[in-house]
Design a protein around this motif. Structure first.
Motif, PDB file in Angstrom:
ATOM      1  N   GLU A  92      30.696  40.226  38.926  1.00  0.00           N
ATOM      2  CA  GLU A  92      31.049  41.452  38.195  1.00  0.00           C
ATOM      3  C   GLU A  92      29.790  42.260  37.875  1.00  0.00           C
ATOM      4  O   GLU A  92      29.789  43.490  37.940  1.00  0.00           O
ATOM      5  CB  GLU A  92      31.800  41.118  36.892  1.00  0.00           C
ATOM      6  N   VAL A 151      35.879  40.132  45.374  1.00  0.00           N
ATOM      7  CA  VAL A 151      36.106  39.757  43.968  1.00  0.00           C
ATOM      8  C   VAL A 151      37.508  39.150  43.821  1.00  0.00           C
ATOM      9  O   VAL A 151      37.696  38.129  43.155  1.00  0.00           O
ATOM     10  CB  VAL A 151      35.919  40.991  43.042  1.00  0.00           C
ATOM     11  N   GLU A 188      43.071  47.660  41.416  1.00  0.00           N
ATOM     12  CA  GLU A 188      41.802  48.156  41.967  1.00  0.00           C
ATOM     13  C   GLU A 188      41.877  48.319  43.480  1.00  0.00           C
ATOM     14  O   GLU A 188      41.462  49.331  44.024  1.00  0.00           O
ATOM     15  CB  GLU A 188      40.657  47.185  41.626  1.00  0.00           C
TER      16      GLU A 188
HETATM   17 FE1  FEO Z   1      35.861  43.510  38.233  1.00  0.00          FE
HETATM   18 FE2  FEO Z   1      36.734  45.565  40.232  1.00  0.00          FE
HETATM   19  O1  FEO Z   1      36.344  43.787  39.937  1.00  0.00           O
END
Ligand code: FEO
Length: 171
Positions: A18, A98, A131
């Motif tokens: 992150e 991620v 996201e």
């Molecule tokens: Fe915290 Fe957009 O991954």
């Protein structure tokens, strides 16, 4: 409550992912600003702040469990991009990496019957769905609107609007 060493190390690794995402989005924002993409700049500065809050969520989670969070060094991010589209594509790949790290942690939590971490990670699982969808939709705009100067200017405006929406949601 104790969490396993494996889970501690996976969460500390996630802090690093992150932090690197935040740094990398900061570099993208700076490239956009320098290049004249004002919308892209606002969007990625906001995105960088968001990633920092993700990192902090994990820092707080570990520290509150009595496990010292490890604050990592970050890699030097890429600072040069060939287009706004390539910035967004790089961002999508980073989000996919991620997501896969988060899914691995969920599997560890399931295997270890670590219900607290499992519940903690649920927010991250949902966040990643949003996201990835956000970046995929933005990348589609290049097919839909085009890649000439006017089209890119339009897409930059869409990014500006998205940055405003994210700021309002965070407030
Ligand atoms: Fe915290 Fe957009 O991954």
């Amino acid at each position: 409550m104790k969490i396993s060493k494996t889970m501690q190390s996976a969460l500390n690794n996630q802090i690093s992912l992150e932090a690197n995402a935040s740094n990398s989005y900061l570099a993208m924002a700076s490239w956009c600003e320098f290049t004249g993409y004002e919308g892209g700049a606002s969007f990625f500065y906001a995105q960088s702040d968001e990633e920092r809050t993700h990192m902090l969520k994990i820092v707080h989670y570990l520290n509150n469990l009595g496990v010292a969070a490890v604050i990592p060094a970050t890699k030097i991010p890429a600072s040069n991009y060939k287009s706004l589209e390539s910035v967004l594509k790089t961002a999508l790949s980073s989000e996919q990496a991620v997501t896969s790290a988060i899914h691995k942690m969920v599997e560890i939590a399931q295997k270890e019957r670590d219900h607290s971490t499992y519940a903690f990670l649920e927010w991250f699982v949902n966040e990643q769905v949003q996201e990835e969808a956000k970046f995929e939709t933005l990348i589609q705009k290049f097919e839909l609107i085009g890649r000439d100067k006017l089209a890119i200017n339009e897409i930059d405006k869409i990014l500006a609007a998205d940055a405003t929406v994210s700021a309002d949601t965070a407030a």
